[in-house]
Design a protein around this motif. Structure first.
Motif, PDB file in Angstrom:
ATOM      1  N   MET A  85      83.179  46.328   1.252  1.00 37.29           N
ATOM      2  CA  MET A  85      83.893  46.248   2.543  1.00 37.29           C
ATOM      3  C   MET A  85      83.721  47.435   3.622  1.00 37.29           C
ATOM      4  SD  MET A  85      87.557  44.651   0.670  1.00 37.29           S
ATOM      5  CE  MET A  85      88.696  45.370   1.976  1.00 37.29           C
ATOM      6  N   LEU A  86      83.902  48.700   2.924  1.00 40.69           N
ATOM      7  CA  LEU A  86      83.576  49.783   3.740  1.00 40.69           C
ATOM      8  C   LEU A  86      82.065  50.017   4.028  1.00 40.69           C
ATOM      9  CD1 LEU A  86      84.879  52.223   4.786  1.00 40.69           C
ATOM     10  CD2 LEU A  86      84.570  53.487   2.311  1.00 40.69           C
ATOM     11  N   SER A  87      81.042  49.454   3.040  1.00 40.23           N
ATOM     12  CA  SER A  87      79.778  49.513   3.672  1.00 40.23           C
ATOM     13  C   SER A  87      79.330  48.612   4.950  1.00 40.23           C
ATOM     14  CB  SER A  87      78.694  49.136   2.517  1.00 40.23           C
ATOM     15  OG  SER A  87      78.870  49.850   1.411  1.00 40.23           O
ATOM     16  N   ALA A  88      80.107  47.378   5.007  1.00 35.26           N
ATOM     17  CA  ALA A  88      79.890  46.246   6.143  1.00 35.26           C
ATOM     18  C   ALA A  88      80.516  46.897   7.320  1.00 35.26           C
ATOM     19  CB  ALA A  88      80.397  45.148   5.718  1.00 35.26           C
ATOM     20  N   ALA A  89      81.761  47.673   7.256  1.00 39.39           N
ATOM     21  CA  ALA A  89      82.235  48.301   8.193  1.00 39.39           C
ATOM     22  C   ALA A  89      81.623  49.534   8.867  1.00 39.39           C
ATOM     23  CB  ALA A  89      83.803  48.793   7.970  1.00 39.39           C
ATOM     24  N   LYS A  90      81.041  50.138   8.002  1.00 38.48           N
ATOM     25  CA  LYS A  90      80.048  51.274   8.323  1.00 38.48           C
ATOM     26  C   LYS A  90      78.903  50.944   9.089  1.00 38.48           C
ATOM     27  CE  LYS A  90      81.226  54.760   4.799  1.00 38.48           C
ATOM     28  NZ  LYS A  90      80.803  55.587   3.711  1.00 38.48           N
TER      29      LYS A  90
ATOM     30  N   GLN B 222      73.157  42.505  20.119  1.00 36.03           N
ATOM     31  CA  GLN B 222      71.944  42.526  19.236  1.00 36.03           C
ATOM     32  C   GLN B 222      71.789  43.899  18.570  1.00 36.03           C
ATOM     33  OE1 GLN B 222      68.594  40.393  20.623  1.00 36.03           O
ATOM     34  NE2 GLN B 222      69.595  38.568  21.170  1.00 36.03           N
ATOM     35  N   ALA B 223      71.440  43.961  17.506  1.00 37.77           N
ATOM     36  CA  ALA B 223      71.240  45.274  16.855  1.00 37.77           C
ATOM     37  C   ALA B 223      70.111  45.250  16.043  1.00 37.77           C
ATOM     38  CB  ALA B 223      72.410  45.765  15.935  1.00 37.77           C
ATOM     39  N   VAL B 224      69.273  46.391  15.816  1.00 42.78           N
ATOM     40  CA  VAL B 224      68.411  46.799  14.717  1.00 42.78           C
ATOM     41  C   VAL B 224      69.129  47.766  13.961  1.00 42.78           C
ATOM     42  CG1 VAL B 224      65.934  47.327  13.861  1.00 42.78           C
ATOM     43  CG2 VAL B 224      66.578  45.672  15.922  1.00 42.78           C
ATOM     44  N   LEU B 225      69.131  47.547  12.490  1.00 39.18           N
ATOM     45  CA  LEU B 225      69.727  48.692  11.928  1.00 39.18           C
ATOM     46  C   LEU B 225      68.616  49.027  10.503  1.00 39.18           C
ATOM     47  CD1 LEU B 225      72.076  46.402  12.209  1.00 39.18           C
ATOM     48  CD2 LEU B 225      73.359  48.231  11.076  1.00 39.18           C
ATOM     49  N   LYS B 226      68.662  50.303   9.989  1.00 45.39           N
ATOM     50  CA  LYS B 226      67.548  50.803   9.040  1.00 45.39           C
ATOM     51  C   LYS B 226      68.628  50.826   7.620  1.00 45.39           C
ATOM     52  CE  LYS B 226      64.325  53.388   9.793  1.00 45.39           C
ATOM     53  NZ  LYS B 226      63.498  54.696  10.411  1.00 45.39           N
ATOM     54  N   LEU B 227      67.926  50.461   6.561  1.00 49.35           N
ATOM     55  CA  LEU B 227      68.412  50.490   5.275  1.00 49.35           C
ATOM     56  C   LEU B 227      67.849  51.929   4.848  1.00 49.35           C
ATOM     57  CD1 LEU B 227      68.102  47.004   4.141  1.00 49.35           C
ATOM     58  CD2 LEU B 227      70.015  48.014   4.270  1.00 49.35           C
ATOM     59  N   SER B 228      68.470  52.449   3.623  1.00 51.13           N
ATOM     60  CA  SER B 228      68.099  53.619   3.013  1.00 51.13           C
ATOM     61  C   SER B 228      66.651  53.372   2.385  1.00 51.13           C
ATOM     62  CB  SER B 228      69.025  53.750   1.815  1.00 51.13           C
ATOM     63  OG  SER B 228      69.196  52.679   1.109  1.00 51.13           O
ATOM     64  N   SER B 229      65.929  52.197   2.167  1.00 54.09           N
ATOM     65  CA  SER B 229      64.621  52.248   1.963  1.00 54.09           C
ATOM     66  C   SER B 229      63.671  52.300   2.957  1.00 54.09           C
ATOM     67  CB  SER B 229      64.477  50.741   1.116  1.00 54.09           C
ATOM     68  OG  SER B 229      64.899  49.666   2.018  1.00 54.09           O
TER      69      SER B 229
ATOM     70  N   GLU C 280      71.903  48.547  -0.968  1.00 59.42           N
ATOM     71  CA  GLU C 280      71.417  49.518  -0.160  1.00 59.42           C
ATOM     72  C   GLU C 280      72.550  49.781   0.952  1.00 59.42           C
ATOM     73  OE1 GLU C 280      67.295  50.150   1.419  1.00 59.42           O
ATOM     74  OE2 GLU C 280      66.625  48.636  -0.241  1.00 59.42           O
ATOM     75  N   GLU C 281      72.495  50.904   1.399  1.00 66.16           N
ATOM     76  CA  GLU C 281      73.562  51.397   2.424  1.00 66.16           C
ATOM     77  C   GLU C 281      72.587  51.500   3.777  1.00 66.16           C
ATOM     78  OE1 GLU C 281      76.552  51.698   2.234  1.00 66.16           O
ATOM     79  OE2 GLU C 281      76.697  51.457   0.053  1.00 66.16           O
ATOM     80  N   PHE C 282      73.258  51.141   4.972  1.00 69.50           N
ATOM     81  CA  PHE C 282      72.665  51.410   6.251  1.00 69.50           C
ATOM     82  C   PHE C 282      72.734  52.895   6.541  1.00 69.50           C
ATOM     83  CE2 PHE C 282      73.871  46.951   5.821  1.00 69.50           C
ATOM     84  CZ  PHE C 282      72.933  46.237   6.370  1.00 69.50           C
ATOM     85  N   THR C 283      71.614  53.120   7.380  1.00 69.46           N
ATOM     86  CA  THR C 283      71.446  54.604   7.673  1.00 69.46           C
ATOM     87  C   THR C 283      71.500  54.769   9.288  1.00 69.46           C
ATOM     88  OG1 THR C 283      69.033  54.641   7.476  1.00 69.46           O
ATOM     89  CG2 THR C 283      70.628  55.015   5.598  1.00 69.46           C
TER      90      THR C 283
ATOM     91  N   ALA D 274      78.536  48.113  11.008  1.00 74.16           N
ATOM     92  CA  ALA D 274      78.941  47.595  12.291  1.00 74.16           C
ATOM     93  C   ALA D 274      79.338  48.737  13.248  1.00 74.16           C
ATOM     94  CB  ALA D 274      80.127  46.546  11.851  1.00 74.16           C
ATOM     95  N   ASP D 275      79.988  49.592  12.494  1.00 70.60           N
ATOM     96  CA  ASP D 275      80.543  50.738  13.467  1.00 70.60           C
ATOM     97  C   ASP D 275      79.245  51.660  14.117  1.00 70.60           C
ATOM     98  OD1 ASP D 275      82.805  52.599  14.151  1.00 70.60           O
ATOM     99  OD2 ASP D 275      81.464  54.029  13.070  1.00 70.60           O
ATOM    100  N   MET D 276      78.179  51.889  13.104  1.00 72.52           N
ATOM    101  CA  MET D 276      77.188  52.469  13.857  1.00 72.52           C
ATOM    102  C   MET D 276      76.590  51.701  15.039  1.00 72.52           C
ATOM    103  SD  MET D 276      74.745  54.184  10.746  1.00 72.52           S
ATOM    104  CE  MET D 276      74.845  52.705   9.752  1.00 72.52           C
ATOM    105  N   ALA D 277      76.277  50.374  14.872  1.00 69.08           N
ATOM    106  CA  ALA D 277      75.894  49.506  15.943  1.00 69.08           C
ATOM    107  C   ALA D 277      76.802  49.611  17.118  1.00 69.08           C
ATOM    108  CB  ALA D 277      75.696  48.049  15.505  1.00 69.08           C
ATOM    109  N   ILE D 278      78.005  49.461  16.792  1.00 69.21           N
ATOM    110  CA  ILE D 278      78.818  49.471  17.885  1.00 69.21           C
ATOM    111  C   ILE D 278      78.786  50.622  18.945  1.00 69.21           C
ATOM    112  CG2 ILE D 278      81.293  49.632  18.627  1.00 69.21           C
ATOM    113  CD1 ILE D 278      81.922  47.471  16.273  1.00 69.21           C
ATOM    114  N   ALA D 279      78.749  51.866  18.102  1.00 70.44           N
ATOM    115  CA  ALA D 279      78.676  53.189  18.663  1.00 70.44           C
ATOM    116  C   ALA D 279      77.416  53.313  19.375  1.00 70.44           C
ATOM    117  CB  ALA D 279      78.614  54.408  17.490  1.00 70.44           C
TER     118      ALA D 279
END
Length: 347
Positions: free
Chosen positions: A330-335, A222-229, A197-200, A337-342
């Motif tokens: 590689m791009l999925s992980a970077a995307k 610290q971050a909470v991320l959501k997956l596409s599911s 899955e991708e992070f959304t 992390a970038d969302m969390a940093i933003a």
């Protein structure tokens, strides 16, 4: 079979020395040359490596005996080096997170599209841990049911280690040296690998630096991320572990679903791991299982998992197979992390 000639690009990073013991287990490779623009520093490092030394990596890339390069430059310089290596016809291992920002990783993805015959990958080697094959099988079987949550930690020793190891550039936010970009990507890739899955979405908070050395990166993130599911992933990463903490690492992975859960605290300094598995559908009624898993004793970064990642990359090159970690991964992980940093910057 003739071993793959390896050229090292960049020495002011922790990993060249940490990886050095691994090569003794890998007849698939032969180290032939290294480069760093700091001639005096490179000469000192070569007391260990004993390789041909270049101060300009473009000269290394001209060598016919170099088949693969491994890039340990400052993050901001990695995309240019990947592009130059691909133009020279070299396969590329680029240390995670592969660039200083998402734009840099996207540039690498563009390079891969233009050079599809070359293997470009990053050593997300937790996939290759002895425990990971068990976790991957459990996910493949749907053992946890509908997975709803993950909790991951990777808390490492203080930022002073980058001073100790001649990687001062890691103390700069402009280089992507903070733990959310530099450390969280390990587990973000791992969750992506397990689920496909991708992070959304992401919400994150950072703490500012506390104490020396002087730096402008966060200490704790610290971050909470959501997956596409819809599943959520809680991430805790930092450079705030004190020196007395065992192994100078606090590492943890867990997953929870409608049919059970699993938990694992990796043995960073040992070879004996324990994976806790709870399943509600076991017919014998013994719903909890503590599975003991032993890794081989291998010296060098990551031990067995580091060695096995490198071995599988060699197989991908020699047998013309896709590498385990694709540029898309590689791009999925970077995307993520970038969302969390933003998010953290907006808070």
């Amino acid at each position: 079979m003739k071993p793959l000639g390896v050229g090292i690009i960049g020495l002011k990073h922790q990993h060249p020395r940490w990886y050095q013991p691994l090569w003794q287990y890998l007849p698939e490779y032969r180290l032939v040359a290294m480069s760093d623009e700091d001639e005096r520093f490179a000469a000192g490092e070569n007391e260990l490596f004993k390789l041909d030394v270049h101060t300009d990596y473009h000269d290394l890339l001209k060598r016919d005996d170099v088949d693969v390069v491994i890039i340990w430059l400052p993050h901001s310089q990695m995309p240019s080096a990947v592009e130059a290596a691909a133009q020279a016809g070299k396969h590329v291992i680029v240390e995670k997170p592969c660039a200083a920002n998402l734009a840099g990783v996207r540039r690498i993805a563009g390079v891969a599209q233009r050079h599809p015959h070359l293997k470009i990958s990053s050593p997300y080697c937790w996939r290759n841990h002895a425990v990971s094959s068990h976790i991957k099988q459990l996910f493949g079987e749907g053992a946890l049911g509908n997975v709803t949550a993950f909790n991951v930690r990777l808390n490492a020793g203080g930022a002073h280690r980058y001073v100790r190891d001649n990687a001062l550039w890691m103390l700069n936010a402009s280089e992507g040296g903070g733990p959310m970009w530099n450390l969280a990507v390990h587990w973000l890739d791992y969750v992506h690998w397990l689920t496909g899955e991708e992070f959304t979405a992401a919400r994150a908070f950072f703490t500012p630096p506390a104490g020396p050395p002087r730096r402008d990166i966060e200490d704790s993130a610290q971050a909470v991320l959501k997956l596409s599911s819809g599943a959520i992933v809680s991430v805790d990463v930092s450079y705030s572990i004190t020196p007395s903490y065992p192994g100078a690492r606090d590492i943890y992975f867990s997953a929870r679903g409608t049919n059970g859960s699993l938990a694992w605290s990796p043995a960073w300094t040992g070879t004996e791991d324990e994976l806790l598995i709870v399943r509600e559908d076991r017919p014998d009624g013994a719903r909890g299982e503590s599975r003991k898993i032993t890794s081989e004793a291998v010296s060098g970064y990551g031990g067995q998992m580091g060695r096995d990642w490198l071995r599988r990359f060699a197989t991908a090159v020699l047998e013309d197979r896709p590498p385990d970690v694709s540029v898309g991964d590689m791009l999925s992980a970077a995307k993520a992390a970038d969302m969390a940093i933003a998010s953290a910057r907006a808070n």
